[in-house]
Design a protein around this motif. Structure first.
Motif, PDB file in Angstrom:
ATOM      1  N   ILE A 110       0.860  -1.184   0.000  1.00 35.71           N
ATOM      2  CA  ILE A 110       0.000   0.000   0.000  1.00 35.71           C
ATOM      3  C   ILE A 110       0.895   1.232   0.000  1.00 35.71           C
ATOM      4  CG2 ILE A 110      -1.818   1.211   1.225  1.00 35.71           C
ATOM      5  CD1 ILE A 110      -2.519  -1.467   2.525  1.00 35.71           C
ATOM      6  N   LYS A 111       1.114   1.811  -1.157  1.00 32.41           N
ATOM      7  CA  LYS A 111       2.009   2.961  -1.243  1.00 32.41           C
ATOM      8  C   LYS A 111       1.341   4.216  -0.698  1.00 32.41           C
ATOM      9  CE  LYS A 111       4.826   1.270  -4.964  1.00 32.41           C
ATOM     10  NZ  LYS A 111       5.344   1.443  -6.295  1.00 32.41           N
ATOM     11  N   HIS A 112       0.059   4.392  -0.963  1.00 35.41           N
ATOM     12  CA  HIS A 112      -0.669   5.568  -0.489  1.00 35.41           C
ATOM     13  C   HIS A 112      -1.919   5.097   0.240  1.00 35.41           C
ATOM     14  CE1 HIS A 112       1.919   8.108  -2.891  1.00 35.41           C
ATOM     15  NE2 HIS A 112       1.706   7.321  -3.919  1.00 35.41           N
ATOM     16  N   PRO A 113      -1.812   4.789   1.520  1.00 42.33           N
ATOM     17  CA  PRO A 113      -2.981   4.318   2.251  1.00 42.33           C
ATOM     18  C   PRO A 113      -4.087   5.373   2.277  1.00 42.33           C
ATOM     19  CG  PRO A 113      -1.008   4.191   3.615  1.00 42.33           C
ATOM     20  CD  PRO A 113      -0.637   4.863   2.344  1.00 42.33           C
ATOM     21  N   GLY A 114      -5.306   4.956   2.059  1.00 42.16           N
ATOM     22  CA  GLY A 114      -6.440   5.880   2.086  1.00 42.16           C
ATOM     23  C   GLY A 114      -6.745   6.522   0.759  1.00 42.16           C
ATOM     24  N   SER A 115      -5.936   6.298  -0.258  1.00 44.65           N
ATOM     25  CA  SER A 115      -6.189   6.949  -1.540  1.00 44.65           C
ATOM     26  C   SER A 115      -7.419   6.355  -2.230  1.00 44.65           C
ATOM     27  CB  SER A 115      -4.974   6.853  -2.452  1.00 44.65           C
ATOM     28  OG  SER A 115      -4.693   5.521  -2.770  1.00 44.65           O
ATOM     29  N   LEU A 116      -7.658   5.055  -2.060  1.00 37.01           N
ATOM     30  CA  LEU A 116      -8.853   4.455  -2.654  1.00 37.01           C
ATOM     31  C   LEU A 116     -10.099   5.009  -1.977  1.00 37.01           C
ATOM     32  CD1 LEU A 116     -10.195   2.461  -4.582  1.00 37.01           C
ATOM     33  CD2 LEU A 116      -9.963   0.719  -2.818  1.00 37.01           C
ATOM     34  N   ARG A 117     -10.064   5.141  -0.660  1.00 36.26           N
ATOM     35  CA  ARG A 117     -11.214   5.684   0.066  1.00 36.26           C
ATOM     36  C   ARG A 117     -11.492   7.117  -0.381  1.00 36.26           C
ATOM     37  NH1 ARG A 117     -14.131   4.626   4.589  1.00 36.26           N
ATOM     38  NH2 ARG A 117     -12.971   2.729   4.979  1.00 36.26           N
TER      39      ARG A 117
ATOM     40  N   THR B  45     -20.561   0.487   3.875  1.00 38.11           N
ATOM     41  CA  THR B  45     -21.506  -0.166   4.762  1.00 38.11           C
ATOM     42  C   THR B  45     -21.964   0.828   5.829  1.00 38.11           C
ATOM     43  OG1 THR B  45     -19.736  -0.938   6.213  1.00 38.11           O
ATOM     44  CG2 THR B  45     -20.406  -2.400   4.422  1.00 38.11           C
ATOM     45  N   LYS B  46     -22.884   0.409   6.687  1.00 40.65           N
ATOM     46  CA  LYS B  46     -23.367   1.303   7.740  1.00 40.65           C
ATOM     47  C   LYS B  46     -22.266   1.642   8.733  1.00 40.65           C
ATOM     48  CE  LYS B  46     -28.201   0.025   7.585  1.00 40.65           C
ATOM     49  NZ  LYS B  46     -29.343  -0.539   8.303  1.00 40.65           N
ATOM     50  N   SER B  47     -21.316   0.724   8.909  1.00 42.94           N
ATOM     51  CA  SER B  47     -20.217   0.994   9.842  1.00 42.94           C
ATOM     52  C   SER B  47     -19.117   1.847   9.212  1.00 42.94           C
ATOM     53  CB  SER B  47     -19.625  -0.326  10.339  1.00 42.94           C
ATOM     54  OG  SER B  47     -19.074  -1.053   9.261  1.00 42.94           O
ATOM     55  N   GLY B  48     -19.211   2.133   7.917  1.00 39.92           N
ATOM     56  CA  GLY B  48     -18.241   2.997   7.261  1.00 39.92           C
ATOM     57  C   GLY B  48     -17.157   2.268   6.497  1.00 39.92           C
ATOM     58  N   ASP B  49     -17.194   0.933   6.490  1.00 44.28           N
ATOM     59  CA  ASP B  49     -16.210   0.162   5.733  1.00 44.28           C
ATOM     60  C   ASP B  49     -16.558   0.167   4.247  1.00 44.28           C
ATOM     61  OD1 ASP B  49     -14.877  -0.496   8.044  1.00 44.28           O
ATOM     62  OD2 ASP B  49     -15.995  -2.360   8.330  1.00 44.28           O
ATOM     63  N   ILE B  50     -15.569  -0.151   3.427  1.00 48.45           N
ATOM     64  CA  ILE B  50     -15.807  -0.265   1.994  1.00 48.45           C
ATOM     65  C   ILE B  50     -16.554  -1.568   1.738  1.00 48.45           C
ATOM     66  CG2 ILE B  50     -14.711  -0.498  -0.260  1.00 48.45           C
ATOM     67  CD1 ILE B  50     -12.397   1.173   0.813  1.00 48.45           C
TER      68      ILE B  50
ATOM     69  N   THR C 271      -8.404  -8.293  -2.263  1.00 49.10           N
ATOM     70  CA  THR C 271      -7.476  -9.332  -1.826  1.00 49.10           C
ATOM     71  C   THR C 271      -7.159  -9.212  -0.344  1.00 49.10           C
ATOM     72  OG1 THR C 271      -6.480  -9.385  -4.026  1.00 49.10           O
ATOM     73  CG2 THR C 271      -5.202 -10.345  -2.228  1.00 49.10           C
ATOM     74  N   LEU C 272      -6.896  -7.999   0.119  1.00 46.90           N
ATOM     75  CA  LEU C 272      -6.563  -7.815   1.535  1.00 46.90           C
ATOM     76  C   LEU C 272      -7.744  -8.136   2.435  1.00 46.90           C
ATOM     77  CD1 LEU C 272      -4.382  -4.596   1.455  1.00 46.90           C
ATOM     78  CD2 LEU C 272      -3.649  -6.954   1.676  1.00 46.90           C
ATOM     79  N   ARG C 273      -8.951  -7.846   1.998  1.00 49.55           N
ATOM     80  CA  ARG C 273     -10.111  -8.203   2.808  1.00 49.55           C
ATOM     81  C   ARG C 273     -10.276  -9.716   2.879  1.00 49.55           C
ATOM     82  NH1 ARG C 273     -14.625  -5.207   4.266  1.00 49.55           N
ATOM     83  NH2 ARG C 273     -13.105  -3.537   4.224  1.00 49.55           N
ATOM     84  N   ARG C 274      -9.932 -10.388   1.783  1.00 53.06           N
ATOM     85  CA  ARG C 274     -10.064 -11.854   1.757  1.00 53.06           C
ATOM     86  C   ARG C 274      -9.049 -12.520   2.689  1.00 53.06           C
ATOM     87  NH1 ARG C 274      -9.067 -12.882  -3.504  1.00 53.06           N
ATOM     88  NH2 ARG C 274      -6.947 -13.532  -3.096  1.00 53.06           N
ATOM     89  N   ILE C 275      -7.816 -12.004   2.745  1.00 53.74           N
ATOM     90  CA  ILE C 275      -6.792 -12.661   3.559  1.00 53.74           C
ATOM     91  C   ILE C 275      -6.665 -12.045   4.944  1.00 53.74           C
ATOM     92  CG2 ILE C 275      -5.497 -13.343   1.532  1.00 53.74           C
ATOM     93  CD1 ILE C 275      -3.511 -11.127   2.122  1.00 53.74           C
ATOM     94  N   ARG C 276      -7.552 -11.134   5.281  1.00 52.08           N
ATOM     95  CA  ARG C 276      -7.495 -10.447   6.575  1.00 52.08           C
ATOM     96  C   ARG C 276      -7.656 -11.413   7.735  1.00 52.08           C
ATOM     97  NH1 ARG C 276     -11.956  -6.056   8.078  1.00 52.08           N
ATOM     98  NH2 ARG C 276     -13.215  -7.900   8.358  1.00 52.08           N
TER      99      ARG C 276
END
Length: 77
Positions: free
Chosen positions: A8-15, A36-41, A71-76
């Motif tokens: 992750i070169k620039h964290p938060g850039s996708l958000r 989502t309602k909790s604010g996650d992607i 991918t990161l959500r899958r392997i979290r």
């Protein structure tokens, strides 16, 4: 977990992109909410967005960010 910080070169850039123009494109293509309602992607929305025509018109960096988020959500766990 050091490899994750290197991936992750620039964290938060996708958000940041999802709150802007990219978010409107995804909502228009999938008709589903991005967050989502909790604010996650919402990863299910991103997975569905990958099958649309609008996804293939994006630049390479944004596609990589979307795929990395899935991918990161899958392997979290």
């Amino acid at each position: 977990m050091d490899w994750i910080s290197k991936a992750i070169k620039h964290p938060g850039s996708l958000r940041k992109k999802l709150h802007g123009h990219l978010g409107r494109v995804i909502i228009g293509a999938t008709k589903k909410p991005i967050f989502t309602k909790s604010g996650d992607i919402n990863i299910n929305t991103l997975k569905q967005f990958r099958t649309t025509r609008a996804y293939h018109e994006l630049d390479k960096i944004t596609k990589q960010q979307i795929n990395l988020a899935i991918t990161l959500r899958r392997i979290r766990k």
